[in-house]
Design an enzyme around this catalytic site. Structure first.
Site, PDB file in Angstrom:
ATOM      1  N   HIS A   1      10.971   5.037   6.379  1.00 52.95           N
ATOM      2  CA  HIS A   1      10.439   5.462   5.092  1.00 52.95           C
ATOM      3  C   HIS A   1      10.125   6.954   5.047  1.00 52.95           C
ATOM      4  O   HIS A   1       9.903   7.500   3.969  1.00 52.95           O
ATOM      5  CB  HIS A   1       9.196   4.641   4.761  1.00 52.95           C
ATOM      6  CG  HIS A   1       8.795   4.713   3.328  1.00 52.95           C
ATOM      7  ND1 HIS A   1       9.644   4.393   2.283  1.00 52.95           N
ATOM      8  CD2 HIS A   1       7.616   5.077   2.736  1.00 52.95           C
ATOM      9  CE1 HIS A   1       9.024   4.548   1.132  1.00 52.95           C
ATOM     10  NE2 HIS A   1       7.799   4.971   1.376  1.00 52.95           N
TER      11      HIS A   1
ATOM     12  N   TYR B   1       2.103   6.179  -2.490  1.00 52.53           N
ATOM     13  CA  TYR B   1       1.138   5.096  -2.651  1.00 52.53           C
ATOM     14  C   TYR B   1      -0.141   5.361  -1.875  1.00 52.53           C
ATOM     15  O   TYR B   1      -0.111   5.658  -0.679  1.00 52.53           O
ATOM     16  CB  TYR B   1       1.774   3.802  -2.155  1.00 52.53           C
ATOM     17  CG  TYR B   1       1.186   2.521  -2.694  1.00 52.53           C
ATOM     18  CD1 TYR B   1       1.507   2.072  -3.968  1.00 52.53           C
ATOM     19  CD2 TYR B   1       0.358   1.740  -1.905  1.00 52.53           C
ATOM     20  CE1 TYR B   1       1.004   0.877  -4.456  1.00 52.53           C
ATOM     21  CE2 TYR B   1      -0.152   0.538  -2.373  1.00 52.53           C
ATOM     22  CZ  TYR B   1       0.178   0.114  -3.654  1.00 52.53           C
ATOM     23  OH  TYR B   1      -0.326  -1.068  -4.128  1.00 52.53           O
TER      24      TYR B   1
ATOM     25  N   ASP C   1      14.605   1.753   6.258  1.00 50.25           N
ATOM     26  CA  ASP C   1      13.325   1.771   5.545  1.00 50.25           C
ATOM     27  C   ASP C   1      12.783   0.350   5.411  1.00 50.25           C
ATOM     28  O   ASP C   1      13.384  -0.496   4.744  1.00 50.25           O
ATOM     29  CB  ASP C   1      13.541   2.403   4.165  1.00 50.25           C
ATOM     30  CG  ASP C   1      12.243   2.755   3.457  1.00 50.25           C
ATOM     31  OD1 ASP C   1      11.204   2.174   3.787  1.00 50.25           O
ATOM     32  OD2 ASP C   1      12.300   3.621   2.555  1.00 50.25           O
TER      33      ASP C   1
ATOM     34  N   SER D   1       8.634   7.893  -2.521  1.00 46.17           N
ATOM     35  CA  SER D   1       8.175   6.511  -2.529  1.00 46.17           C
ATOM     36  C   SER D   1       7.623   6.150  -3.905  1.00 46.17           C
ATOM     37  O   SER D   1       8.354   6.155  -4.884  1.00 46.17           O
ATOM     38  CB  SER D   1       7.166   6.291  -1.398  1.00 46.17           C
ATOM     39  OG  SER D   1       6.879   4.918  -1.246  1.00 46.17           O
ATOM     40  N   GLN D   2       6.325   5.850  -4.011  1.00 48.03           N
ATOM     41  CA  GLN D   2       5.757   5.601  -5.334  1.00 48.03           C
ATOM     42  C   GLN D   2       6.055   6.762  -6.279  1.00 48.03           C
ATOM     43  O   GLN D   2       6.408   6.566  -7.441  1.00 48.03           O
ATOM     44  CB  GLN D   2       4.239   5.414  -5.228  1.00 48.03           C
ATOM     45  CG  GLN D   2       3.534   5.305  -6.571  1.00 48.03           C
ATOM     46  CD  GLN D   2       2.030   5.233  -6.423  1.00 48.03           C
ATOM     47  OE1 GLN D   2       1.447   4.174  -6.602  1.00 48.03           O
ATOM     48  NE2 GLN D   2       1.405   6.355  -6.105  1.00 48.03           N
TER      49      GLN D   2
END
Length: 340
Positions: free
Chosen positions: A301, A92, A272, A186-187
C-alpha cells in the site's frame, strides 16, 4: 510479500460490470445543490511557521451543511501571478497535521491546499474538523458510519467537503482556476476521483492506490482495514448486506470515475493488501477522461512512494505548462503581501 489479488495481466484485461444505482447522478446533484443555502465565505488567516520561502494560511471553508472544514493553504513566498494549484486529500485516519509538514508542492512553485478530513484529524492549536453526525450503528472506523442509508453516509459529507474546498480555492486570488489538480493517496485518492467526477473543469487528477473503488468486491477480498470494517459490520448484521452494499455504491469512486473528464495519472500497487489492485484497476478502466498509469508490481500500500512523487512532479509540470486563459489584472505585489 506475495500477490494479494489478480495478476497484472488479469488486472489489465479487467472490465468489471459494477452495480450502479439508477439515481446516482440525481443523488449527488441533490446533495451538492444544498450548499448554496450556507453562504458563509471561506477564511484564510496567515500562520507564522518560521519558514521564509513558503507562506501558509489557516483555511476555514464551509463544507457539507455549511460546517467548517479546516485546511492549510501554502503559497511560494513572493508569488506575483495566479498559480497552478494542487488540492490534496488525506489518507484514512489522518488529519492535516502541523502547517510545516507537507511543503513539496509549494516548494515546486504551486499553490497547495491540504484539506483536513472531518473526524479524522487530531486537535492542533488551530483546531481540526469534527464530524457532527451521530455515530450510532458503526463499527470502529469511518466506512460504516451511516451505512444504512446513502443520505446519512459519512462519505457523502466528506465528498461534499472536498467539492466545496475546490470551489473555494478556485475563487482564491492567488490561484488560477483553470489550473487546479486534485490528488491523494488511498482514501485521498478515492476522494480525488469523486471530486473529479463532481467538479467540472479541473486540470487534472492524481489518484494513488485509491480507496473506495469497486467496494462490493473490496469488502470481500481485502485482508486489512478499512474495507474489513464493512465485513465486520455485516458479520454482526447478517441480514443487512443488500442495504449496506447499496449505500456504499453511492460513494464508490470507481462508479463516479466514469463521469470524470480531466486528465488523470493513477498509481496502483500489485501487492496491496489494503486497496486490492483489481479494485483500483476497476476505477482506472472506467475513468472517463484521458489517463496514464504507473504500476508498482512489488509494492504494497506504500505504492510508489518518493519515486511516484517524482513522476507526479513531472506530470503536473507538463500538464500545467500548456497556455491557459489570460488572467486579467494580475497584481504587481506578491500575493502573500496582499493577503497578509
Amino acid at each position: 510479500m506475495p500477490l494479494t489479488d489478480l495478476t497484472l495481466a488479469d488486472c489489465l484485461a479487467l472490465r468489471p460490470d459494477l452495480d450502479e444505482p439508477a439515481d446516482l447522478d440525481a443523488f449527488w446533484q441533490r446533495t451538492l445543490a444544498t450548499a448554496p443555502a450556507h453562504p458563509t465565505p471561506p477564511r484564510f488567516t496567515p500562520v507564522d511557521t518560521g519558514l521564509t520561502q513558503v507562506t501558509t494560511y489557516d483555511a476555514v471553508v464551509p463544507g457539507f451543511a455549511g460546517e467548517p472544514v479546516r485546511g492549510w493553504l501554502h503559497l511560494p513566498a513572493g508569488a506575483r501571478e495566479p498559480l497552478g494549484c494542487v488540492v490534496e486529500f488525506l489518507g484514512y485516519g489522518r488529519g492535516r497535521g502541523l502547517p510545516h509538514e507537507q511543503l513539496l508542492w509549494a516548494a515546486a512553485g504551486y499553490a497547495h491546499f491540504l484539506m483536513d478530513t472531518r473526524g479524522q484529524g487530531w486537535s492542533t492549536a488551530a483546531g481540526d474538523t469534527p464530524d457532527t453526525a451521530p455515530l450510532s450503528g458503526s463499527v470502529p472506523g469511518f466506512l460504516t458510519r451511516g451505512v444504512e442509508s446513502p443520505q446519512d453516509h459519512y462519505y457523502r459529507r466528506v465528498f461534499t467537503d472536498a467539492v466545496r474546498c475546490v470551489e473555494a480555492i478556485r475563487a482564491h486570488p492567488a490561484v488560477d482556476p483553470a489550473k487546479v489538480v486534485v490528488t491523494g493517496v488511498s482514501q485521498g485518492g478515492g476522494i480525488a476521483l469523486a471530486t473529479a467526477a463532481l467538479v467540472p473543469g479541473l486540470a487534472g487528477v492524481m489518484p494513488d492506490v485509491p480507496f473506495l473503488c469497486d467496494i462490493r468486491r473490496a469488502v470481500r477480498i481485502a485482508g486489512r482495514p478499512p474495507y474489513t470494517e464493512a465485513a465486520d459490520y455485516l458479520r454482526l448484521h447478517r441480514d443487512r448486506a443488500a442495504t449496506v452494499l447499496d449505500t456504499l455504491s453511492y460513494v464508490d469512486a470507481a462508479l463516479l470515475a466514469s463521469r470524470a473528464t480531466a486528465p488523470a495519472l493513477f498509481s496502483i500497487a500489485m501487492m496491496d493488501e489494503i486497496c486490492p489492485p483489481s479494485t483500483c484497476f476497476a476505477a482506472y478502466h472506467r475513468y472517463g477522461g484521458p489517463k496514464d498509469l504507473r504500476v508498482y508490481e512489488f509494492n504494497g500500500h506504500e505504492g510508489g512512494g518518493a519515486h511516484h512523487r517524482r513522476a507526479q512532479l513531472t506530470w503536473v509540470r507538463e500538464l500545467l505548462s500548456a497556455p491557459g486563459p489570460a488572467t486579467a489584472g494580475a497584481p504587481d505585489a506578491p500575493y502573500d503581501a496582499q493577503l497578509a
